[in-house]
Design a protein around this motif. Structure first.
Motif, PDB file in Angstrom:
ATOM      1  N   ILE A 216      -8.772  -7.976 -80.771  1.00  0.00           N
ATOM      2  CA  ILE A 216      -8.879  -7.458 -79.444  1.00  0.00           C
ATOM      3  C   ILE A 216      -9.152  -6.160 -78.863  1.00  0.00           C
ATOM      4  O   ILE A 216      -8.754  -5.599 -77.957  1.00  0.00           O
ATOM      5  N   THR A 217      -9.032  -4.881 -79.542  1.00  0.00           N
ATOM      6  CA  THR A 217      -8.702  -3.379 -79.272  1.00  0.00           C
ATOM      7  C   THR A 217     -10.224  -3.034 -79.627  1.00  0.00           C
ATOM      8  O   THR A 217     -10.188  -2.415 -79.409  1.00  0.00           O
ATOM      9  N   ALA A 218     -10.522  -3.363 -81.139  1.00  0.00           N
ATOM     10  CA  ALA A 218     -11.884  -2.664 -81.606  1.00  0.00           C
ATOM     11  C   ALA A 218     -12.750  -2.216 -80.546  1.00  0.00           C
ATOM     12  O   ALA A 218     -13.014  -1.869 -80.798  1.00  0.00           O
ATOM     13  N   ASN A 219     -13.127  -3.226 -79.916  1.00  0.00           N
ATOM     14  CA  ASN A 219     -14.326  -3.472 -78.601  1.00  0.00           C
ATOM     15  C   ASN A 219     -14.014  -2.552 -77.642  1.00  0.00           C
ATOM     16  O   ASN A 219     -15.067  -3.054 -76.649  1.00  0.00           O
ATOM     17  N   GLN A 220     -12.383  -2.457 -76.981  1.00  0.00           N
ATOM     18  CA  GLN A 220     -12.149  -1.718 -76.110  1.00  0.00           C
ATOM     19  C   GLN A 220     -12.482  -0.315 -75.784  1.00  0.00           C
ATOM     20  O   GLN A 220     -11.973   0.237 -76.106  1.00  0.00           O
TER      21      GLN A 220
ATOM     22  N   ARG B 247      -8.678   2.302 -83.930  1.00  0.00           N
ATOM     23  CA  ARG B 247      -8.362   2.195 -83.156  1.00  0.00           C
ATOM     24  C   ARG B 247      -7.082   2.146 -82.438  1.00  0.00           C
ATOM     25  O   ARG B 247      -6.193   2.506 -82.971  1.00  0.00           O
ATOM     26  N   LEU B 248      -7.112   2.036 -81.888  1.00  0.00           N
ATOM     27  CA  LEU B 248      -5.739   2.453 -80.606  1.00  0.00           C
ATOM     28  C   LEU B 248      -5.288   1.064 -80.817  1.00  0.00           C
ATOM     29  O   LEU B 248      -5.572   0.188 -79.500  1.00  0.00           O
ATOM     30  N   SER B 249      -4.031   0.893 -81.340  1.00  0.00           N
ATOM     31  CA  SER B 249      -2.763   0.091 -80.858  1.00  0.00           C
ATOM     32  C   SER B 249      -1.996  -0.235 -79.862  1.00  0.00           C
ATOM     33  O   SER B 249      -1.872   0.437 -80.024  1.00  0.00           O
ATOM     34  N   PHE B 250      -1.670  -1.168 -79.618  1.00  0.00           N
ATOM     35  CA  PHE B 250      -0.215  -1.156 -78.517  1.00  0.00           C
ATOM     36  C   PHE B 250       0.833  -0.344 -79.807  1.00  0.00           C
ATOM     37  O   PHE B 250       2.052   0.364 -79.138  1.00  0.00           O
ATOM     38  N   ALA B 251       1.625  -0.380 -81.165  1.00  0.00           N
ATOM     39  CA  ALA B 251       2.309  -0.216 -81.391  1.00  0.00           C
ATOM     40  C   ALA B 251       1.905   1.485 -81.899  1.00  0.00           C
ATOM     41  O   ALA B 251       3.637   2.376 -81.341  1.00  0.00           O
TER      42      ALA B 251
END
Length: 379
Positions: free
Chosen positions: A226-230, A335-339
């Motif tokens: 979900i986040t790697a390519n954002q 990567r920047l995670s929601f956590a």
């Protein structure tokens, strides 16, 4: 390694909020903390309610008591006699509790302290602390009633597959699949004919190995996919949308403007993405500007407060008197995670909310910086 359990018995009334306009009053009996490797991984709260209140909990599906998570019941509740409910705190709220408590007794007293505070009266984003007093922040594990012929009640899905297990770094797919299989075994044994039970049990055991592969792939890849390519900014926007924060995108900047209301005031926040540096920065802007004749005192206050801080720091602009609290993280190569965002954001606003009364005391009560800090920290 076996978990260590610390139990604290307390006989108090606690008022919990929910989606309706009518708070729910429960009678607490105990709170326990579960530790693994000297780290607290779970908080459980046990309480009693009357059959009438249980009917409301059942009907309104409070404490996440949805029909699909209820295992079969081994009897019927009597119209008299207390019903005992055991719940577990949702894992994402556990850090908030542990910032204010390190023992079961301290955790119980902190919940009672929050219960005595004024509750938010606006629809704006409430302080995270208030979520600890929401019924939806607790997952029901079991419901029991002691009767003359024995105990009657039922467990829920969360009693077989505890959220603390799912979120634990050492969680294995074997443990997760075992919990799911055991839950459905109990369900089928109560709801299907004997001839069907064996076939169903074999089927569930068979899909356990399939579920093992599915869980391994899901837990290792889902969030990364979900986040790697954002972009950093897109991830930030998605996070605040998931948290239901209202925000405004600042034109031609990778920055959001938000509003937060804490226990001690309301202020503007900014969430900023620095794409080239792969950094996320979050600011809480103090609603009070330091007047020119008191800026030296404010500077001393901030210097004293900042000493020893780890996850962020206060900043003070001597030119215009602006005070702000900053947290940030560099995710270059990762990567920047929601956590990570949640940790940065809520740690930030809680620090501003904690020390805002000290700034107010210096400006309005003429306290010295040291006196203001002592008033907040106690020593």
């Amino acid at each position: 390694m076996a978990n260590q359990i610390e139990n604290f018995f307390f006989d108090k009334e606690l008022r919990l909020n929910n989606f309706s306009d009518s708070p729910l009053t429960i009678h607490t009996t105990s709170l326990y903390l579960s530790k693994q490797n000297d780290q607290i991984i779970e908080c459980r709260l046990t309480f009693c309610v009357t059959p009438e209140i249980y009917h409301r909990i059942h009907t309104e599906k409070l404490f996440n008591l949805k029909p699909e998570v209820r295992a079969p019941m081994n009897g019927e509740f009597l119209p008299s006699g207390d019903i005992q409910i055991e719940t577990t705190l949702q894992p994402d709220l556990l850090p908030q509790l542990l910032e204010n408590a390190s023992t079961a007794e301290e955790a119980a007293n902190y919940l009672l302290h929050l219960n005595q505070q004024p509750q938010p009266t606006t629809i704006e984003q409430p302080p995270l602390t208030s979520k600890l007093l929401n019924t939806e922040s607790w997952l029901c594990l079991s419901i029991k009633q002691q009767q003359p012929n024995g105990e009657v009640g039922y467990n829920t899905f969360w009693n077989y597959l505890n959220p603390s297990t799912i979120n634990h770094p050492e969680a294995t797919s074997e443990k997760l699949s075992e919990g799911i299989v055991n839950f459905f075994k109990e369900w089928t044994q109560a709801n299907l004919a004997e001839a069907t039970q064996n076939a169903t049990s074999e089927f569930l055991e068979g899909i356990s190995s399939v579920f093992k592969e599915l869980v391994d792939e899901t837990f290792s890849e889902t969030e990364e996919d979900i986040t790697a390519n954002q972009s950093i900014f897109t991830t930030i926007v998605n996070f605040f949308e998931s948290e239901e924060w209202e925000f405004v995108k600042i034109p031609e900047q990778s920055t959001l403007r938000l509003l937060f209301r804490g226990e001690n005031g309301q202020w503007t926040c900014y969430a900023k993405a620095r794409e080239e540096e792969r950094q996320f920065v979050f600011y809480s802007i103090c609603p009070i500007v330091g007047p020119e004749n008191q800026r030296q005192a404010i500077a001393e206050f901030i210097t004293r407060v900042n000493y020893g801080m780890i996850t962020g720091n206060f900043e003070f602009d001597f030119t215009d008197g602006e005070i702000r609290y900053k947290t940030g993280i560099d995710v270059e190569g990762d990567r920047l995670s929601f956590a990570l965002i949640k940790q940065m954001v809520y740690a930030n606003v809680m620090m501003m909310d904690e020390y805002l009364p000290g700034i107010q005391a210096i400006l309005s009560e003429n306290l010295s910086p040291l006196e203001a800090i002592t008033q907040i920290e106690g020593s």
